[in-house]
Design an enzyme around this catalytic site. Structure first.
Site, PDB file in Angstrom:
ATOM      1  N   HIS A 160       0.835  -1.217   0.000  1.00 37.40           N
ATOM      2  CA  HIS A 160       0.000   0.000   0.000  1.00 37.40           C
ATOM      3  C   HIS A 160       0.864   1.259   0.000  1.00 37.40           C
ATOM      4  O   HIS A 160       1.890   1.346   0.675  1.00 37.40           O
ATOM      5  CB  HIS A 160      -0.994  -0.002   1.162  1.00 37.40           C
ATOM      6  CG  HIS A 160      -0.389  -0.010   2.542  1.00 37.40           C
ATOM      7  ND1 HIS A 160      -0.087   1.145   3.221  1.00 37.40           N
ATOM      8  CD2 HIS A 160      -0.063  -1.031   3.369  1.00 37.40           C
ATOM      9  CE1 HIS A 160       0.399   0.853   4.416  1.00 37.40           C
ATOM     10  NE2 HIS A 160       0.435  -0.471   4.531  1.00 37.40           N
ATOM     11  N   ASP A 172       6.448   0.981   6.557  1.00 37.33           N
ATOM     12  CA  ASP A 172       5.023   0.655   6.429  1.00 37.33           C
ATOM     13  C   ASP A 172       4.329   1.716   5.569  1.00 37.33           C
ATOM     14  O   ASP A 172       3.799   2.678   6.095  1.00 37.33           O
ATOM     15  CB  ASP A 172       4.395   0.588   7.822  1.00 37.33           C
ATOM     16  CG  ASP A 172       2.914   0.259   7.797  1.00 37.33           C
ATOM     17  OD1 ASP A 172       2.456  -0.310   6.792  1.00 37.33           O
ATOM     18  OD2 ASP A 172       2.213   0.597   8.768  1.00 37.33           O
ATOM     19  N   GLU A 207      -4.871   1.548   2.541  1.00 36.73           N
ATOM     20  CA  GLU A 207      -4.897   0.461   3.520  1.00 36.73           C
ATOM     21  C   GLU A 207      -5.099   1.000   4.925  1.00 36.73           C
ATOM     22  O   GLU A 207      -5.834   0.432   5.723  1.00 36.73           O
ATOM     23  CB  GLU A 207      -3.588  -0.334   3.455  1.00 36.73           C
ATOM     24  CG  GLU A 207      -3.607  -1.642   4.265  1.00 36.73           C
ATOM     25  CD  GLU A 207      -3.107  -1.492   5.685  1.00 36.73           C
ATOM     26  OE1 GLU A 207      -3.255  -2.455   6.477  1.00 36.73           O
ATOM     27  OE2 GLU A 207      -2.565  -0.425   6.030  1.00 36.73           O
ATOM     28  N   GLU A 208      -4.449   2.104   5.223  1.00 34.98           N
ATOM     29  CA  GLU A 208      -4.500   2.635   6.584  1.00 34.98           C
ATOM     30  C   GLU A 208      -5.862   3.222   6.942  1.00 34.98           C
ATOM     31  O   GLU A 208      -6.148   3.445   8.111  1.00 34.98           O
ATOM     32  CB  GLU A 208      -3.407   3.696   6.776  1.00 34.98           C
ATOM     33  CG  GLU A 208      -1.981   3.189   6.560  1.00 34.98           C
ATOM     34  CD  GLU A 208      -1.524   2.194   7.622  1.00 34.98           C
ATOM     35  OE1 GLU A 208      -2.322   1.851   8.505  1.00 34.98           O
ATOM     36  OE2 GLU A 208      -0.356   1.767   7.562  1.00 34.98           O
TER      37      GLU A 208
END
Length: 888
Positions: A160, A172, A207-208
């Site tokens: 992502h 991340d 995604e987050e």
């Protein structure tokens, strides 16, 4: 293995020290070894393309530092989307140039930028949440041989682009984005590479915001139906090898066996699948909506930086990117080859009944059926070995006492460690003093667990050491069989320990008989007195029956030491930093103490038979020494600070403006149970709050809408509310065309059916991550087909692309609501709480664009004060929010 005069405890321990140090060192060396980073994109010798960590980190740095915080709904999020779209088309052009230069090569590269809206239900942490997203995007690259048949079965590789609110997201998940881009480049430029089956690279851009991008692809993209398996790349840390923590079919586990640097166990797989970690990834959406199998892999070391400001490229350990890239590339090569299992997965897949684990860098795979046979055979062999033993140590009463001793010792270890946990947290008020080091709990709770285990033996001693070894063998062999027949693949850890103990005892038995036989021969050749002297020196059958050679400990402890070290390190690396974000109500101290006690007892399982090797005074002395060690260690840890600059406390700060009352407050919350938070809140209040107004502790429940922007994670928070001094001259800049409003349109009341049908319209110019919450009995709506069949609290959370400022929800609810319900009887309409984050009011994400707004001024001053006050041991997320309540 010749039997000689038995050494004392000090000599025996010294003899075993090389083993006790060397084996854990060997295990950790293999577990955390990383490849040498490669800089050049092409091998200087062969001129062939190669995966370059330097290139991967360049991409990660550009995304995380040049663009910055890429939270869905922000301008930076849109910039990342534009950059990735351009990069995808550059790769497509490169692919077409390469293919044109190699006539006849079967390779086609396709690119899509997907944009769409949708909604889905996202249950997490026992909370029910509905997600709604508008105009979000994905970038997709597909590599295939260009034929229709070659596109029928595809493997999806996912990462992502976005990052979460408090983090620039280098690991991340910009790291995985860079890995995927490099994989595309190397595949395209590898001469002769032609995929038998297609590979789809999904750069999902939400995604987050709770997996909106993967939901968008899975439910709306035309090629989603061709996906047969998924490789999901994630990060919850910045160091060490990426861990395989989810594998959902035997075929994909077998595929993973082809990677050059495997790091995954069924132990991690079963822990994650149990839900105990309260974590999730995009893998959930692919599994649910596409019904596909796959592998979920993530970097997990040093997860202190997970979703923190420190998630920067400079903190990613050298070799991490190379490790992930090489493993991912090997999986893609295998899954796109003629040997790929993808076609067989088209008709579905079964949940894996496969045991798998990495041991000293070697990947072992075998079926549950094989495991049942192996474990059963070992249990039978263990029973035979124990039953065939002779002498007093093999008597039924002695064995029963030994089994009781083993069980009591395990319980004693748990009690000892948790007793120290209780004292540290409840008596001394120094909980989580081990937080700054993943292995520090071993120092605090290891001696306590061992001491607790040995204390239980005081009333049972003496017990023959051989009897206890036999009891441990039977216990571990039985647990392996029972666990495996119950479907628990992690029972392999008991099998490995039992196998080691069985081998050591078998060797001891054989050498004992060989030694006895040679002594008898010597006795027959010599005179009678010489034989008697020899027996007196070497062997008294009655006294010697219950003992074993020291070599038995060396052999039997080898596998438990190796296995336990690998398990303990992998577990603590995840769980210790996790305690900094699981809430103040979670029993973090006791969780960590229990982990140390259980894994410590497994790793040093020969401790109890070893102490029974000697007289009772030795056992008493060992307990006394351990009690002193426990006291000293507790005193040292009681003086330790919980957090520092490299292992920070997470602080959540909202500057919230109420659109109804025009009041402004600071909302402060933490997500851990470490001491000192209350004092910090009072210091914050004294420095920034309204004079004479103390902070108010707030109850966190589903009706506390102050923290709905973080729902459902908000359940972990311990919030306070601080009144801010009001500037009489301040007038909130909210002209009518820029107001954050919730209204009901197309509102129809059907009194005969007792229903109300309407469209809730949310206008949020300049506001992102909006959330509405209300109480109603929903009969139907556009979010899903199964609303709760009762009057309930509903949370709907939005994520939209930058510049999108309107979203709607159509619904039909029971009307009027029940008069007896306390949350519906005092209003004439539907009461809706709403809140959102101002896109330009986040610190430090918008630090470079600070516009002088009072919230940003406060954040800047607060951040500097906090850094000086705590020595950099606190990492705060600052969000400027606006909220309100409306009855529609």
């Amino acid at each position: 293995m010749v039997r000689t005069r038995q050494w004392g405890p000090a000599q025996s321990l010294l003899a075993l020290v090389p083993l006790l140090i060397g084996l854990p060192w060997l295990a950790l060396k293999h577990q955390y070894s990383l490849p040498t980073p490669i800089v050049d994109q092409y091998d200087p010798t062969t001129s062939l393309p190669q995966l370059s960590e330097a290139t991967i980190l360049q991409y990660a740095k550009y995304l995380s530092e040049d663009i910055g915080y890429r939270t869905p709904g922000t301008r930076e999020h849109a910039l990342a989307d534009a950059w990735m779209t351009e990069k995808a088309y550059q790769l497509k052009e490169e692919c077409e140039r390469v293919v044109a230069a190699q006539p006849g090569r079967k390779l086609q590269c396709e690119v899509w930028r997907q944009e769409g809206s949708g909604s889905h239900r996202f249950d997490m942490m026992a909370a029910r949440l509905y997600k709604h997203y508008v105009n979000l995007s994905n970038i997709i690259i597909r590599l295939s041989d260009g034929t229709d048949q070659g596109k029928v079965d595809a493997v999806l590789v996912n990462s992502h682009l976005d990052s979460t609110l408090p983090s620039p997201g280098a690991a991340d998940d910009a790291l995985a984005v860079g890995v995927m881009i490099e994989c595309v480049r190397v595949l395209v430029n590898t001469p002769g590479w032609e995929p038998k089956h297609a590979v789809i690279f999904l750069f999902n851009n939400a995604e987050e915001s709770l997996q909106d991008g993967s939901h968008l692809f899975s439910t709306q993209h035309p090629i989603a139906s061709t996906v047969r398996a998924v490789i999901n790349l994630e990060a919850a840390g910045t160091t060490g090898p990426e861990l395989l923590f989810q594998a959902t079919s035997h075929e994909m586990i077998q595929a993973y066996s082809h990677v050059p640097r495997p790091y995954g166990t069924i132990f991690a797989n079963e822990i994650f699948s149990s839900g105990v970690l309260l974590s999730d990834t995009d893998f959930r959406q692919f599994e649910y909506y596409l019904n596909v199998t796959g592998l979920d892999m993530a970097v997990v070391g040093n997860s202190y930086l997970y979703h923190m400001r420190g998630d920067l490229v400079e903190n990613i350990e050298a070799g991490v990117a190379q490790h992930m890239a090489e493993n991912t590339f090997a999986l893609i090569e295998h899954l796109t080859s003629p040997a790929s299992p993808l076609p067989g997965l088209a008709s579905g897949y079964g949940r894996p009944r496969t045991v798998f684990f990495t041991y000293l860098g070697v990947f072992f795979v075998y079926s549950f059926r094989t495991a049942k046979v192996l474990y059963s055979l070992l249990f039978i062999a263990s029973c035979v070995l124990v039953r065939s033993a002779s002498g007093p140590s093999a008597r039924g009463v002695t064995m029963a006492k030994a089994l009781f001793s083993v069980v009591l010792g395990g319980l004693g270890a748990l009690v000892g460690a948790n007793a120290v946990a209780f004292i540290m947290q409840q008596v001394l008020g120094r909980g989580m003093s081990w937080f700054k080091g993943e292995f520090e709990p071993l120092i605090l709770y290891g001696p306590a667990a061992m001491c607790g285990a040995l204390i239980t033996q005081l009333s049972l001693a003496p017990v023959p050491e051989k009897a206890i070894l036999h009891a441990q063998l039977l216990a571990y062999a039985f647990l392996a069989v029972a666990g495996q027949f119950a479907g628990v693949g992690s029972s392999a850890v008991f099998f490995l320990s039992a196998l080691s103990t069985f081998g050591a005892l078998l060797v001891d038995r054989v050498t004992y008989h060989l030694s006895a036989s040679s002594e008898n021969d010597a006795g027959r050749d010599g005179d009678v007195k010489g034989a008697e002297d020899g027996r007196n020196k070497v062997d008294n059958p009655e006294a010697k029956d219950g003992s074993v050679s020291l070599w038995t400990y060396a052999l039997g402890q080898t596998i438990p030491l190796l296995t336990g070290t690998q398990l303990a390190s992998a577990t603590l690396v995840v769980f210790v930093p996790l305690t900094g974000r699981i809430g103040s109500e979670a029993p973090a101290e006791y969780i960590i103490a229990s982990i140390v006690a259980i894994l410590g007892s497994y790793t040093l399982n020969f401790t109890m038979p070893f102490v029974h090797r000697f007289d009772l005074p030795v056992l008493r002395k060992a307990v006394t020494i351990l009690l002193l060690v426990v006291g000293v260690v507790m005193a040292v840890f009681a003086r330790k600070e919980v957090f520092d600059r490299d292992h920070q406390k997470r602080l959540f700060v909202l500057h919230k403006e109420d659109l109804n009352t025009r009041e402004q407050h600071l909302h402060i919350a933490a997500a851990d149970g470490a001491p000192g938070f209350d004092d910090l809140v009072h210091d914050i209040t004294a420095h920034f709050g309204a004079a004479g107004m103390p902070p108010k502790a707030i109850v966190m429940d589903d009706w506390n809408s102050d923290w709905d922007t973080l729902y459902p994670f908000s359940a972990f928070l311990s919030p306070y509310k601080i009144d801010l001094p009001l500037d009489p001259a301040y007038d909130a800049p909210w002209p009518p065309e820029e107001q954050f409003t919730v209204s009901a349109v197309n509102d129809t009341l059907d009194e005969s059916k007792g229903t109300r049908t309407m469209t809730l319209k949310i206008d949020h110019p300049g506001i992102m991550w909006t959330v509405i919450a209300f109480d109603a009995h929903v009969l139907e709506w556009t979010l899903d087909n199964n609303p709760p069949e009762e009057f309930a609290r509903h949370h709907i959370k939005e994520a939209s692309f930058y510049g999108t400022d309107v979203w709607t929800v159509d619904m039909t609810i029971k009307w009027p609501p029940p008069n007896t319900h306390p949350r519906s009887s005092d209003v004439d309409g539907l009461r809706v709480d709403f809140i959102g984050i101002q896109e330009k009011r986040m610190w430090p994400a918008k630090k470079a664009d600070a516009d002088g707004h009072q919230a940003m001024k406060l954040f800047e001053e607060f951040d500097a004060w906090l850094d000086e006050k705590t020595g950099g041991s606190v990492d705060a997320l600052f969000m400027g929010c606006v909220s309100g309540e409306v009855v529609v």
